[in-house]
Design an enzyme around this catalytic site. Structure first.
Site, mmCIF file in Angstrom:
data_model
loop_
_atom_site.group_PDB
_atom_site.id
_atom_site.type_symbol
_atom_site.label_atom_id
_atom_site.label_comp_id
_atom_site.label_asym_id
_atom_site.label_seq_id
_atom_site.Cartn_x
_atom_site.Cartn_y
_atom_site.Cartn_z
ATOM 1 N N ASP A 134 -9.406 94.652 -76.705
ATOM 2 C CA ASP A 134 -8.259 93.769 -76.966
ATOM 3 C C ASP A 134 -7.310 93.744 -75.768
ATOM 4 O O ASP A 134 -7.291 94.670 -74.953
ATOM 5 C CB ASP A 134 -7.503 94.213 -78.226
ATOM 6 C CG ASP A 134 -7.040 95.671 -78.172
ATOM 7 O OD1 ASP A 134 -7.833 96.529 -77.746
ATOM 8 O OD2 ASP A 134 -5.885 95.933 -78.540
ATOM 9 N N GLU A 172 -6.591 98.570 -79.639
ATOM 10 C CA GLU A 172 -5.882 99.643 -78.933
ATOM 11 C C GLU A 172 -4.410 99.327 -78.736
ATOM 12 O O GLU A 172 -3.556 100.208 -78.782
ATOM 13 C CB GLU A 172 -6.547 99.909 -77.576
ATOM 14 C CG GLU A 172 -6.113 101.226 -76.927
ATOM 15 C CD GLU A 172 -4.833 101.134 -76.123
ATOM 16 O OE1 GLU A 172 -4.182 102.167 -75.910
ATOM 17 O OE2 GLU A 172 -4.451 100.019 -75.702
HETATM 18 ZN ZN LIG Z 1 -4.960 99.613 -72.199
#
Ligand SMILES: [Zn+2]
Length: 401
Positions: free
Chosen positions: A92, A155
């Protein structure tokens, strides 16, 4: 393993450019950030992993995302030993931010000399490409350690559908080594092995609201809070005064930060003051010690004048440090000495990375990569040379002790 052989990774230059460009052009934003998730990027990465021995999927369900899932990919190349070096990358990216600050389209790769510009180029596209190239190279060698590639979702928005989900579903061996290439320095000489504990406290200091002309009848919560906060500030700094040169700054920090708005007009004595402390505590202390001290201090203040002082813990995160003598750190230092002729230095940081989830689960984890530090900025870029040079380091870590 001789160096000339590892230098064959340099022939992957064009491939590196092609993969990083494709990654930038697949916009993988989490639903919290207005996107549909990481599935398209995951499918592209899977299409590149035909050289691996094993591929597992640990997708998390998320009705907001495309196809209802947040993908997590775990791929492995078998080495002489079952023991595995895992490289952890996230798919992401964060949104582009203010478009006016960009000199190119953030979701179209723009190449200028050694640099490839685009959102997610550095964070964490560079690591994805280095990992794939190292894996491709190692699949033709006979590495000592097995080489594991982890590509996670989510994340940037808490890791609930990414690393946290993966750690619940997948059993790793206690013996395995973990490298998270998600922060670093321009020459690759810093290895992050520890994080300060993070503790956010919300303090509610009460008084009695009333007309500003009659302080004799009311109790000014704002004045009371200012005194209490300053005293608490001093007590925290003197009680938790240890230094550790691994960190910069080398001591714990306790910062009064946010203050909530109180009364609307200048002629009212406020009856409540709400303030926050951001504490970054050296791992030689526990957050519980800090919480206990603050609670006791506030109880004392409350018993002095009978007005309430409340505390609420808003954020409480800590993870054990990875030892400077752990195998992942020693291997990294050795690889950097051999490949770059540098003596890398273990460091601690005040922030919180996804490495903390692995450390909390009991795995030795280092955070390392070579980058200019452009993550989340406009005109983010990655250097192709860093992609190739980091791939060499990843490969060497697995090749031999
Ligand atoms: Zn990162």
């Amino acid at each position: 393993m001789s160096q000339p052989e590892i230098n064959t990774l340099e022939s992957y230059n064009n491939l590196a450019l092609e993969i990083i460009s494709n990654l930038i052009e697949i916009k993988a934003l989490s639903p919290e950030n207005g996107g549909y998730g990481e599935i398209d990027k995951a499918e592209y990465i899977l299409s590149l992993l035909d050289f691996t021995d094993e591929i597992e999927r640990f997708d998390a369900e998320d009705g907001r995302a495309k196809k209802g899932i947040r993908p997590n990919i775990v791929a492995r190349i078998k080495g002489e030993r079952q023991r595995t070096l895992w490289i952890v990358c996230h798919m992401d990216v964060v949104p582009e931010g203010d478009l006016k600050l960009w000199e190119s389209n953030p979701f179209k790769a723009e190449v200028v000399d050694d640099r490839v510009y685009g959102r997610g180029a550095e964070d964490n596209g560079q690591a994805i490409v280095s990992t794939i190239l190292a894996g491709k190279f190692l699949s033709e060698q006979n590495p000592e350690l097995s080489f594991g590639m982890i590509f996670v979702s989510d994340e940037e928005t808490g890791s609930r559908f990414g690393i946290q989900h993966l750690l619940k579903e997948k059993k790793f061996s206690r013996d395995d080594l973990f490298l998270v290439p998600d922060t670093g320095s321009p020459d690759g000489s810093l290895i992050e092995i520890a994080e300060k504990n993070i503790l956010w406290l919300k303090l509610e200091i009460f008084g009695k609201q009333g007309h500003a002309s009659r302080p004799d009848m009311f109790y000014n919560a704002s004045r009371r809070a200012m005194k209490i906060l300053l005293e608490l500030d001093e007590i925290l700094h003197s009680r938790f005064s240890a230094e550790n040169s691994l960190f910069d700054p080398p001591h714990s920090t306790f910062e009064p930060t946010k203050r909530e708005k109180n009364v609307d007009n200048p002629n009212t004595i406020p009856g409540l003051d709400v303030s926050y402390f951001d504490c970054r505590v050296l791992p030689s202390y526990t957050n519980d010690e800090v919480i206990e001290l603050v609670r006791k201090f506030l109880d004392e203040k409350q018993s002095e004048d009978g007005f309430e002082c409340r505390m609420e813990v808003i954020q409480n995160e800590s993870s054990p440090p990875t030892s400077e003598d752990s195998e992942i750190v020693l291997r990294l230092k050795k690889a950097l000495r051999t490949l770059r002729g540098i003596e890398a230095k273990p460091v601690g940081i005040g922030g919180n990375t996804c490495a903390s989830f692995f450390r909390k689960a009991g795995y030795e984890t280092a955070v390392w990569s070579t980058l200019d530090g452009k993550a989340h900025e406009p005109n983010e870029y990655a250097r192709i040379s860093n992609i190739i040079e980091d791939a060499k380091v990843f490969a060497m870590l697995a090749l031999s002790a």
